[in-house]
Design an enzyme around this catalytic site. Structure first.
Site, PDB file in Angstrom:
ATOM      1  CD  GLU A 278      -3.264   0.580   2.254  1.00  0.00           C
ATOM      2  OE1 GLU A 278      -2.707   0.304   3.368  1.00  0.00           O
ATOM      3  OE2 GLU A 278      -4.332   0.505   2.202  1.00  0.00           O
ATOM      4  CG  HIS A 299       6.116 -30.133   0.436  1.00  0.00           C
ATOM      5  ND1 HIS A 299       6.659 -31.017   0.353  1.00  0.00           N
ATOM      6  CD2 HIS A 299       6.763 -29.049   1.630  1.00  0.00           C
ATOM      7  CE1 HIS A 299       7.004 -31.592   0.934  1.00  0.00           C
ATOM      8  NE2 HIS A 299       7.416 -30.503   1.875  1.00  0.00           N
ATOM      9  CE  LYS A 414     -12.230   2.334   1.246  1.00  0.00           C
ATOM     10  NZ  LYS A 414     -12.353   3.793   1.984  1.00  0.00           N
TER      11      LYS A 414
HETATM   12  O1  PA5 Z   1      -3.538   1.539   6.040  1.00  0.00           O
HETATM   13  C1  PA5 Z   1      -4.715   2.388   5.412  1.00  0.00           C
HETATM   14  O2  PA5 Z   1      -4.400   3.409   5.595  1.00  0.00           O
HETATM   15  C2  PA5 Z   1      -5.570   1.401   5.556  1.00  0.00           C
HETATM   16  O3  PA5 Z   1      -5.467   0.035   5.107  1.00  0.00           O
HETATM   17  C3  PA5 Z   1      -6.197   1.860   6.949  1.00  0.00           C
HETATM   18  O4  PA5 Z   1      -6.062   0.991   7.715  1.00  0.00           O
HETATM   19  C4  PA5 Z   1      -8.193   1.248   6.225  1.00  0.00           C
HETATM   20  O5  PA5 Z   1      -8.730   1.006   5.123  1.00  0.00           O
HETATM   21  C5  PA5 Z   1      -8.968   1.296   7.620  1.00  0.00           C
HETATM   22  O6  PA5 Z   1      -9.854   2.545   7.427  1.00  0.00           O
HETATM   23  P1  PA5 Z   1     -10.500   2.900   9.223  1.00  0.00           P
HETATM   24  O7  PA5 Z   1      -9.134   2.705  10.305  1.00  0.00           O
HETATM   25  O8  PA5 Z   1     -10.586   3.989   8.876  1.00  0.00           O
HETATM   26  O9  PA5 Z   1     -11.253   2.588   8.836  1.00  0.00           O
END
Ligand code: PA5
Length: 428
Positions: A278, A299, A414
């Protein structure tokens, strides 16, 4: 505490030749001048963490100890992966002590949710909801169902101690609900993004509620902060790892395989994938992070790694001291022909498998292999390892001119989903 070894990396460039880039970026990180600099709160977190809140987390864990047998953590992405990784790595997969820990709020699967609700019917439950935005749909829906279940089972009054919320200090619907219902609240710091937040309340609350000594975790985190506060590549293994990734990608390796030999570290691999994937995967750039658990996956994926497309390098995790060890018993009948291993430690066998595999993949498979060595899988090491990977990730992303702290691509699914679900404001 953590060592990094690129001896089998087949590097065509000298890591130290990147010293001036590393020095420049080191200052960008510490002086908070790079892209995404409003999310660099993790850099000084080992020193500047909120001590009052930390004490409150410990007090809560002490007060609730023994009052529940199941802890449910409700969150997605950075709001659960770090805690999940820590709890498995530190406690092991089948701990003798501490509550059972379940994770929800990270899927829309109706089967999963329904099975969780049935599973907890006769359990004494504490629910920890974690969402920085407080509006994430997966988490909000799961929380709605769990809250309904808990209010029916325990009543609103008892839910005040059975439900714990970690969210923004001021905004969001989760914050408003927590205020209204009187749940215990903890804060996701404004300047720390999800995947860098495991050692804020986001991960510390579930760790403490799972029975983990978070003091030791923070000691390791602080030790790494001190040890790795140097731009000198010879002294900073996190930066050497970050640079090595760039050199290998320049040589055409676009996939990195995180390799553990400990099943209880499988979720560390998932957390690491989120951190690097990410952070780095944007603007058409980045190394694809993948993970395997050996010898299990020797394996399956072992075949590809040994003889398949040469697109990947491996980053192996070596653990010097297993949490537990076993001696292989002797069998006078020796039906299984295993007596040549009688009296040996099972961990020694695991280490020989790791050594033999490294040799096979390097010498025969010509797969570059990096090695990160941890002392053990305990609290201190977990805290240290988090800082090591945060720093390596920031360095490697900035070397690629990437903002390591945003995730603009995540919004696209989203938008489409909200449109299909008929969410107000997403009609077109
Ligand atoms: O790394 C990130 O920012 C994302 O993976 C968020 O943690 C994830 O989308 C969850 O978001 P939130 O804590 O606002 O529910």
């Amino acid at each position: 505490m953590i060592s990094f070894d690129a001896e089998h990396g087949f590097l065509k460039e000298d890591i130290l030749s990147y010293q001036s880039d590393v020095t420049r970026i080191h200052h960008m990180i510490h002086e908070k001048t790079g892209a995404g600099n409003d999310f660099l709160g993790w850099v000084d977190l080992p020193r500047d963490y909120n001590k009052e809140e930390f004490d409150r987390i410990q007090q809560l864990a002490a007060k609730l100890k023994g009052k529940y047998d199941t802890l449910i953590v409700c969150g997605i992405g950075g709001s659960y992966l770090g805690a999940a990784a820590a709890i498995d790595m530190i406690r092991g997969l089948y701990p003798e002590e501490g509550p059972e820990v379940l994770f929800t709020g990270n899927t829309f699967s109706s089967t999963y949710m329904s099975q969780i609700l049935k599973h907890i019917e006769n359990k004494s439950v504490v629910l920890d909801v974690v969402s920085k935005s407080g509006t994430t749909t997966e988490t909000a829906l799961a929380f709605r169902m769990l809250r309904e279940f808990m209010e029916k089972k325990y009543g609103k009054e008892e839910c005040k101690w059975r439900i714990v919320v970690t969210t923004d200090r001021a905004k969001g619907t989760l914050k408003a609900l927590a205020d209204q219902e009187g749940y215990e609240e903890f804060v996701v710091p404004d300047d720390i993004g999800g995947r860098y937040s495991v050692l804020s309340a986001v991960g510390l609350v579930p760790m403490a509620l799972a029975g983990i000594d978070i003091n030791k975790v923070m000691e390791g985190f602080a030790a790494a902060y001190k040890d790795l506060d140097t731009d000198d590549l010879k002294k900073n293994p996190a930066y050497r790892y970050g640079v090595t990734r760039r050199i290998l990608q320049n040589q055409g390796y676009n996939v990195e395989m995180f390799v553990t030999y400990e099943p209880q570290m499988r979720l560390v691999g998932e957390w690491w994938k989120q951190l690097f994937g990410e952070s780095e995967g944007k603007d058409g750039k980045g190394i694809l992070p993948d993970s395997v658990t050996f010898s299990t996956d020797l394996h399956s994926m072992g075949q590809f790694i040994q003889q398949g497309n040469k697109l990947l390098f491996e980053t192996g995790i070596k653990v010097n001291h297993p949490t537990e060890n076993l001696t292989i018993p002797d069998d006078p009948a020796n039906f299984d022909q295993m007596n040549y291993l009688s009296g040996k430690d099972l961990d020694w066998v695991n280490k020989m498998a790791q050594e033999g595999t490294l040799q096979a993949h390097v010498e025969d498979g010509h797969v570059p292999n990096l090695m990160i060595t941890l002392d053990d899988m305990k609290e201190y090491t977990f805290g240290y390892m988090c800082y090591f990977f945060f720093l390596a990730c920031a360095m490697t992303c900035y070397m690629l001119d990437i903002n390591p702290f945003n995730q603009p691509g995540v919004e696209i699914y989203k938008r489409n989903m909200f449109h299909l679900l008929g969410k107000p404001g997403y009609e077109k």
